[in-house]
Design an enzyme around this catalytic site. Sequence first.
Site, PDB file in Angstrom:
ATOM      1  N   ASP A 282      11.271 -20.031  -3.826  1.00 24.49           N
ATOM      2  CA  ASP A 282      12.672 -19.807  -4.177  1.00 24.49           C
ATOM      3  C   ASP A 282      13.092 -18.396  -3.761  1.00 24.49           C
ATOM      4  O   ASP A 282      12.310 -17.445  -3.868  1.00 24.49           O
ATOM      5  CB  ASP A 282      12.827 -19.981  -5.696  1.00 24.49           C
ATOM      6  CG  ASP A 282      14.270 -19.864  -6.149  1.00 24.49           C
ATOM      7  OD1 ASP A 282      15.088 -20.713  -5.747  1.00 24.49           O
ATOM      8  OD2 ASP A 282      14.587 -18.921  -6.904  1.00 24.49           O
ATOM      9  N   GLU A 314      12.940 -21.098   0.746  1.00 26.02           N
ATOM     10  CA  GLU A 314      14.384 -21.201   0.576  1.00 26.02           C
ATOM     11  C   GLU A 314      14.948 -19.839   0.946  1.00 26.02           C
ATOM     12  O   GLU A 314      14.875 -18.889   0.174  1.00 26.02           O
ATOM     13  CB  GLU A 314      14.759 -21.549  -0.868  1.00 26.02           C
ATOM     14  CG  GLU A 314      16.279 -21.712  -1.026  1.00 26.02           C
ATOM     15  CD  GLU A 314      16.837 -21.176  -2.340  1.00 26.02           C
ATOM     16  OE1 GLU A 314      17.909 -21.655  -2.742  1.00 26.02           O
ATOM     17  OE2 GLU A 314      16.230 -20.284  -2.951  1.00 26.02           O
TER      18      GLU A 314
END
Length: 553
Positions: A282, A314
């Site tokens: 993330d 990400e």
Amino acid sequence: MASPIEFSLFAPYNEAASLIGSFSDWEEIPMKKGKDGFFRVSVDLEDGVYNYKFRVQSKSWFFEPNQWVDVTDPYATDVDGKSSEENAIARIKDGKRIVDTYVWQYDDTPLPADHELVIYEMHVADFSGGEDDPHARGQYKHVIEKLDYLCDLGINAIELMPVKEYPGDYSWGYNPRHFFATESSYGSTADLKRLIDECHHRGIRVFMDGIYNHSEASSPLTQIDHDYWYHHEPRDPDNNWGPEFNYEHYDENLETYPARRFIGDTVRYWVREYHLDGIRYDAARQIANYDFMHWITHEAKETAGAKPFFNIAEHIPETTSITNVDGPMDGCWHDSFYHTVLAHITGDTFDLEALKDVIDAKRQGFMGATNVVNYLTNHDHNHVMAELSDRQIFDEAAFRRVKLGAVLLMTAMGVPMLWMGEEFGEYKYKTPDPAKIDWTLLSNDLNQGLFDYYKGLIALRKHNAALHTENVEFFHENPEVKVLAYTRWNDEGSRVAVVANFSDQFLAGYTVPNFPANGTWHEWTGNYEVQSGDDQLMTDLGEFEAKVFVWQG
């Protein structure tokens, strides 16, 4: 019989620490600090389950100097969050600390390679239960109940939104407080292992969403010595979700990077203990340290051993540098695919070059078929049906456009990913509140039809090797009537051709020139044979429809 059990706390610059627990009636047991920065003490314990904490003189700037604070063990593998006081849980069996007694059953099942993947992103709490279900559900065991459904759909990887222990009983999980403990509202550690084991039994890989940019504000390390592990303050206040790990800080006395050491321990633990097959990192843009990312992805793969392991970043907006030859990651979320394809199936815009860029990510500088993960939506965005309804597009017209998106998703270069419920037309808007999937939708013909359409395309994506390559060639484009055609192939003779109509006009008897080969093609979505000759093929194209032709020879 009691055995000596060691408790340790890495807190190199704290003055003093002690252990308190159910085994001492919560009286302090002093701990002694070694030259390596660890406080340690051994306690004679019989087999059983115990609660404990550390009491430490904090060095965090928001406390009084050397103030005593009670902290949960940063390395606790289970946490009791049900009492008003949060405690770490120690399980002792046969004189040793254990996580649980789960015995893995299906470690030898072969799993798909990265280039064969079709990923299904899932939030455990919202995946099961729903409108017609009197039970709360929303736990690991309820996901197991739906694995046959996912097998029927055909996906072969699940990406779990974060399952590390967070405060409270409902969250998306991007506020991790305890990095070694699993979210207790979803079930036990053994329940999570059973879910992963059952996935492996069915040939489904399991990826975990890892939060290594930040932690929740009262995570234990923040209380012990905040600036030893974290940046003093956010570097980008507009994109800040909690204290940010400082991967640049080096402790010369102990010759260690404290934050890297902690997160390295975390990643190795999860891969080893839970037999993970990949991690989605993330907020990689906020981590902003390729040295650390190279190291952590290497640690994950080393721990995983011989089996395939997929490291996904990400990084929004996406960047080729994170995943190409010198990049630290295997793949990254392809956010421009989402934005571009959504704008075209909603009819907001038509830009052939932008479409070609996201269907063939090599045009953007990506190199390999696994360097991008494509999606029509994910947990951060609305379902496509919600976007269409915002534009007053409903019923059959909406399903037509969603199917067009599904074709692009499954035939573009890259690894396709679905957000749960998208495969049958879930329509709920993105919300941080509980939003269970509405499984009753599957009783409607249009929704079931969309599921069957996805099921067919997923089968094609998994089994046709042409779609596993980075080969894309655009052989026909007609901006006037908004038609684009491209082909995918491999060197062994597999070939797929896609002809897509991005207009609201029915194009009867449309002639597609420059068709890749003369002979018999199987139209996949309608299940019929068609002949091409003179390097062209004629077909009817419905409004917002794509045809998928598979070479028969």
